[in-house]
Design a protein around this motif. Structure first.
Motif, PDB file in Angstrom:
ATOM      1  N   VAL A  43     -55.578  33.571  10.670  1.00  0.00           N
ATOM      2  CA  VAL A  43     -56.111  33.112  11.954  1.00  0.00           C
ATOM      3  C   VAL A  43     -55.633  33.927  13.149  1.00  0.00           C
ATOM      4  O   VAL A  43     -56.251  33.855  14.212  1.00  0.00           O
ATOM      5  CB  VAL A  43     -55.852  31.604  12.206  1.00  0.00           C
ATOM      6  CG1 VAL A  43     -56.490  30.762  11.131  1.00  0.00           C
ATOM      7  CG2 VAL A  43     -54.398  31.309  12.343  1.00  0.00           C
ATOM      8  N   ASP A  50     -63.337  29.397  17.167  1.00  0.00           N
ATOM      9  CA  ASP A  50     -63.666  29.746  15.784  1.00  0.00           C
ATOM     10  C   ASP A  50     -62.636  29.156  14.825  1.00  0.00           C
ATOM     11  O   ASP A  50     -62.994  28.618  13.772  1.00  0.00           O
ATOM     12  CB  ASP A  50     -63.727  31.264  15.596  1.00  0.00           C
ATOM     13  CG  ASP A  50     -64.903  31.896  16.308  1.00  0.00           C
ATOM     14  OD1 ASP A  50     -65.881  31.182  16.613  1.00  0.00           O
ATOM     15  OD2 ASP A  50     -64.846  33.119  16.562  1.00  0.00           O
ATOM     16  N   ASN A  53     -63.184  25.361  14.508  1.00  0.00           N
ATOM     17  CA  ASN A  53     -64.365  25.061  13.696  1.00  0.00           C
ATOM     18  C   ASN A  53     -64.121  25.285  12.207  1.00  0.00           C
ATOM     19  O   ASN A  53     -64.638  24.543  11.374  1.00  0.00           O
ATOM     20  CB  ASN A  53     -65.559  25.897  14.154  1.00  0.00           C
ATOM     21  CG  ASN A  53     -66.069  25.472  15.515  1.00  0.00           C
ATOM     22  OD1 ASN A  53     -65.911  24.324  15.918  1.00  0.00           O
ATOM     23  ND2 ASN A  53     -66.662  26.392  16.237  1.00  0.00           N
ATOM     24  N   LYS A  54     -63.337  26.280  11.849  1.00  0.00           N
ATOM     25  CA  LYS A  54     -63.067  26.572  10.436  1.00  0.00           C
ATOM     26  C   LYS A  54     -62.054  25.613   9.820  1.00  0.00           C
ATOM     27  O   LYS A  54     -62.108  25.341   8.629  1.00  0.00           O
ATOM     28  CB  LYS A  54     -62.557  28.004  10.281  1.00  0.00           C
ATOM     29  CG  LYS A  54     -63.616  29.044  10.533  1.00  0.00           C
ATOM     30  CD  LYS A  54     -63.050  30.440  10.425  1.00  0.00           C
ATOM     31  CE  LYS A  54     -64.092  31.441  10.829  1.00  0.00           C
ATOM     32  NZ  LYS A  54     -64.453  32.355   9.792  1.00  0.00           N
ATOM     33  N   LEU A  55     -61.103  25.104  10.604  1.00  0.00           N
ATOM     34  CA  LEU A  55     -59.973  24.358  10.058  1.00  0.00           C
ATOM     35  C   LEU A  55     -60.064  22.844  10.208  1.00  0.00           C
ATOM     36  O   LEU A  55     -59.436  22.106   9.447  1.00  0.00           O
ATOM     37  CB  LEU A  55     -58.681  24.851  10.718  1.00  0.00           C
ATOM     38  CG  LEU A  55     -58.391  26.346  10.573  1.00  0.00           C
ATOM     39  CD1 LEU A  55     -57.182  26.727  11.398  1.00  0.00           C
ATOM     40  CD2 LEU A  55     -58.218  26.720   9.118  1.00  0.00           C
ATOM     41  N   SER A  72     -55.817  22.846  13.970  1.00  0.00           N
ATOM     42  CA  SER A  72     -57.008  22.646  14.808  1.00  0.00           C
ATOM     43  C   SER A  72     -56.702  21.640  15.924  1.00  0.00           C
ATOM     44  O   SER A  72     -57.123  21.822  17.063  1.00  0.00           O
ATOM     45  CB  SER A  72     -58.208  22.192  13.966  1.00  0.00           C
ATOM     46  OG  SER A  72     -58.091  20.853  13.550  1.00  0.00           O
TER      47      SER A  72
END
Length: 83
Positions: A43, A50, A53-55, A72
């Motif tokens: 990360v 971003d 949103n991914k985690l 997050s």
């Protein structure tokens, strides 16, 4: 360096720095060292949004959260405190 106290996971806190809306340094205190080093390297350099949103929402062992999910939450808290 921004510090976030985690809840419901093995790591105790997350420390990170942000520059130009990107994560530039990330350190987990406690938890699964190898996995969290890997997560940190993946990360670093990512845009905060971003990474969130991914985690967000990743679960570990039915706890309802995980170290990535806690990251997050830490990033969301950082955004709120710096607006």
């Amino acid at each position: 360096m921004y510090t976030y106290k985690t809840k419901g996971v093995c790591s105790r806190e997350i420390k990170f720095e942000v520059k130009d809306n990107k994560i530039t340094e990330l350190l987990f205190i406690g938890g699964c060292d190898g996995n969290l080093q890997g997560l940190s390297r993946l990360v670093e350099g990512l845009d905060i949004s971003d990474a969130i949103n991914k985690l967000k929402g990743i679960d570990c062992g039915g706890r309802g959260t995980s170290c990535p999910d806690q990251l997050s939450k830490a990033l969301e808290t950082y955004i709120k405190s710096n607006n």
